[in-house]
Structures are given as structure tokens and as C-alpha cells.
Design an enzyme around this catalytic site. Sequence first.
Site, PDB file in Angstrom:
ATOM      1  N   HIS A 308       0.859  -1.194   0.000  1.00 24.75           N
ATOM      2  CA  HIS A 308       0.000   0.000   0.000  1.00 24.75           C
ATOM      3  C   HIS A 308       0.894   1.242   0.000  1.00 24.75           C
ATOM      4  O   HIS A 308       1.538   1.530  -1.000  1.00 24.75           O
ATOM      5  CB  HIS A 308      -0.920  -0.053   1.221  1.00 24.75           C
ATOM      6  N   HIS A 347      -1.849  -1.208 -11.475  1.00 22.29           N
ATOM      7  CA  HIS A 347      -2.669  -0.833 -10.318  1.00 22.29           C
ATOM      8  C   HIS A 347      -3.870  -1.756 -10.263  1.00 22.29           C
ATOM      9  O   HIS A 347      -4.405  -2.148 -11.302  1.00 22.29           O
ATOM     10  CB  HIS A 347      -3.130   0.624 -10.431  1.00 22.29           C
ATOM     11  N   ASP A 403       3.084   5.941  -7.676  1.00 23.30           N
ATOM     12  CA  ASP A 403       4.195   5.600  -6.783  1.00 23.30           C
ATOM     13  C   ASP A 403       5.536   5.672  -7.505  1.00 23.30           C
ATOM     14  O   ASP A 403       6.549   6.048  -6.910  1.00 23.30           O
ATOM     15  CB  ASP A 403       4.001   4.187  -6.218  1.00 23.30           C
TER      16      ASP A 403
END
Length: 487
Positions: A308, A347, A403
Site C-alpha cells: 500500500h 494498479h 508511486d
Amino acid sequence: GINAEYGDPPPSMEAVTHRRLNRICGHVNPAPTAAKDSLTVTDNRTGETYEVAIMKSVEESKPGMCKAADFKRLRMYDPGYTNTASATSRITWIDGDKGKLLYRGYDVNELADKSTYLETSFLLIYGELPSKSQLQFFSDRVMSHTYLHTNLETFMHSFRYDAHPMGMVMSTFSALGTFYPLQNPSLVSAGASFYKSVEARNKQIHRILGKAITVAANAYRHRVGKPYNAPSNSLGYTENFLYMMDKLAESDYVPNPHLSKVLDVLFILHADHEMNCSTAAMRHLSSSGVDVYSCIAGATGALYGPLHGGACEAVLRMLDSIGSIDNIPQFIQDVKDRKKKLMGFGHRVYKNYDPRARIVRTLADKVFSILGRDPYIEIAMELERIALNDPYFIERKLYPNVDFYSGLIYKTMGFPTDMFPVLFMIPRCAGWLAHWTELQDDPELKIIRPRQQFLGSMGRTYEPMSARQEKDFALKSYKSAASVRRG
């Protein structure tokens, strides 16, 4: 024989019958089949048939949600809740197929371009963009709560010198709740209904948003062995955070305004992301009526995980393991052979390009132009180029996500890798608090208590020690250095 009027032979019996059937059918006006927003379910175990209503939806895809309780004598099994809606929400919407992300109906790209983090926080929590006076009041209240009790600072000083900043932040927020016993539903007469008070909720919102940057900055300063800085509330939200992190002995230190703006935009992009793991944890804990500081600590714990909020940190560790551009082809092959994981790509929700990644890619170029290009950047850019052109990744829709680029920006800005999850946690407080607030007013609020599919033993009888057969279990743990010395 011959039809005297028309000179034609008489019709056959088959033709007469066919005409009569057509005439009868013409008098029948069948009712059109009306589309029903329901499912017809037949339980083949019992033969029972019943209808289950399909709930209304504003989503374009019309996902067709049903209430699980409407299925008679059935429970839905959904590990990971990949196809289960646990709540009704009006905060954030994601269209994974089209790569869209909306906060309260506003495209995140537009907010990143025109808004600020505190204004976006107001939008998420209260549902509408604020007026000038409302934003001023909200910002003033948040910034007035940036200071920490000196006892809490002493608490933070007690951590080991090498404590992970995320562990410090999580523990400090848990401790923070003990400084405000009058807001704890477990300790006041109002009990679980205490947070029904809007003023009580607002107080906690101001405190948490204000103190998040101070706790995070202190965790960083502790990690690098420097004394904590007091907030400077003449600065903006992200400016204040950078000020507390970086001020040394200067009397007039002000962070780089361009980098402050970049961080503010990143905070907007990370403010909320629908019903993700940490947000679900926030709601799960809130449903018990526990104080909001414990909820924030629990959500922070969920965010701490490498799958996460820790994914950003994992990107940099991946780049470090690659080492140089020359090693990328072998790394790519190892990924295809499932020997290694490609972090920062793909994702669970987005089956298209992450809409946040486009913005962060532009921000990355801006940061590189100010601070230069870190050696990791060359590896990352080449990795991105190969992945975006390789059929293996294109077919699997493994596009760079937020990210991937966020990690590069934070690395270039000089943040230690173990601070990355903290930089994710600070802005996410706004989203968590928005969901916490929404839950308090939800008429369907119940303590969350999922069911299970039980496959264990039933009706076993206790056996005395002498009658038991030893089973083979993995009981050993690794030995510490002290245990090795002791033998």
C-alpha cells in the site's frame, strides 16, 4: 372449382388457417417486456425463486450492486473484497477502465492545477469548495493546531535513533488521543454518539491536519539526529512542513517556493483514493466508536504496508537493486519469468494510465530542472521507456503509477527512502477524515463484522496429554545474536 368473382381457384385449407391465425394475432397486443432493476435468483438446492433489487447508481458503468442481505440463506465469499461494496459514499470516484479520478465530482487534474491542499481537504471533508472566508477560517484553525504538547515531544524523543519514521508517526498519533480524553467516546457520557456533534468533529479535524505535519517533521528530525523545530504559522501548509524539516540556525529560513508548490500538488494527488486498504481500515475502526486518533493510527498502520503506502519506498529499493542501466534488460527478463517484481507499474483499480501519474510525471521534470537528475533517474526513465514499449507490459496494462514517479521526486528532493510512506500519510489524513465524517452521519452505520467461510474441524473431544500423537509443526524461530552466544 373457380371463384366466380375473381376467376381464381379457392384458397387451400392451409392458407385459410394461416390467415385466421394472422387475424387473431393481430388482435392480440402483447405488453412490452419492461426492464426491471432486479435479479431473479433460483436456489437449486431448494427450488425457491425470488427477486433481488439492483440498487441505483450514478456510475456510467452501472455496476449493478445488490444488498447481500437480500440473498436468502446465502453469503457472498469475496477474499480481499475485490467485488464488494462495504458502504455508500459520495467522496471519491474512480473509473479504472478510463483512468479517471474525481474528488466530490471534480477531476483531480483540475484540482492539482488550480487548487491547494487545504482547499482540497475542505472539499473532501465538507463536500463543496469553500468561499474565501471559509477557506481562511479553515486554514487558520488547522495551522493554529500545529503545535505539540511538550510531553508528546518527550514521547517522540524516547524512540530509538534508527526507528522507522512511519512507526514513529503511527505510535505518536495513537498516543495523541490520550492528550484529549474529553474527545474520547469511551470516556465521555455521550459514548459512541459523541462524534455526532459537528463541532466536536471539526475540532478533531483541525487538530489532526495541523499536527500531522509537525509529527512527521519531528520523525524526520529524530531520524537524522537533529533537534525538533517549532512550527512557523506565517507559512503555508507544505511550506511549514519543509520549514520544520530543514531549518537549522537561520533566523529567516524560508523553503524553496517551487518545491513547496510541488509538494502541495503531490499532497492533493494523494489526499484520497476511494475505498482503499487504509481507508477501509479507518472506516472499520470508526464503526466501533473508538476515538479518531486510534482510527488514524490504525489507518497509518495499514498504509505502512509494502503493498500500500510502502509501494513508493519499494520503487526506490527496486531501482537500487537494479544498480545501472546495463542491468535493466536482465531485470525485465526476470520480471517476465516471475523471478522479480516490477514495482511502481500497474494498479489493482486502474486498467488504464493512472491519471495522477501524468501530473506527477510533469512535476518530476520540474523538480529535475531545479535540483538536477539523481543517478536513479536515468535507470527509472529507461525502465519506463522499455515497459511502455514492450508488448508484455502493454498487453497486461502495466503502466507507471503514481508511486513510480512520486518516489523519484522525493528522492531528488532529498527525502530519505524511509520517509516516503510518511509523505503519503500526511495528505491521506484529509481523505481518512472525510470518510470518518461521512460515516458518522450514515444512517446505515453498524459495527463492521464480516462473516467467514468456516472450514475447520467440528465437535472435537479434548484428549489427555498421554493419549495425544505429536503432530509436525514449524515451531522454530531464528536466533538473535545474544541467543547464539548463550547457546
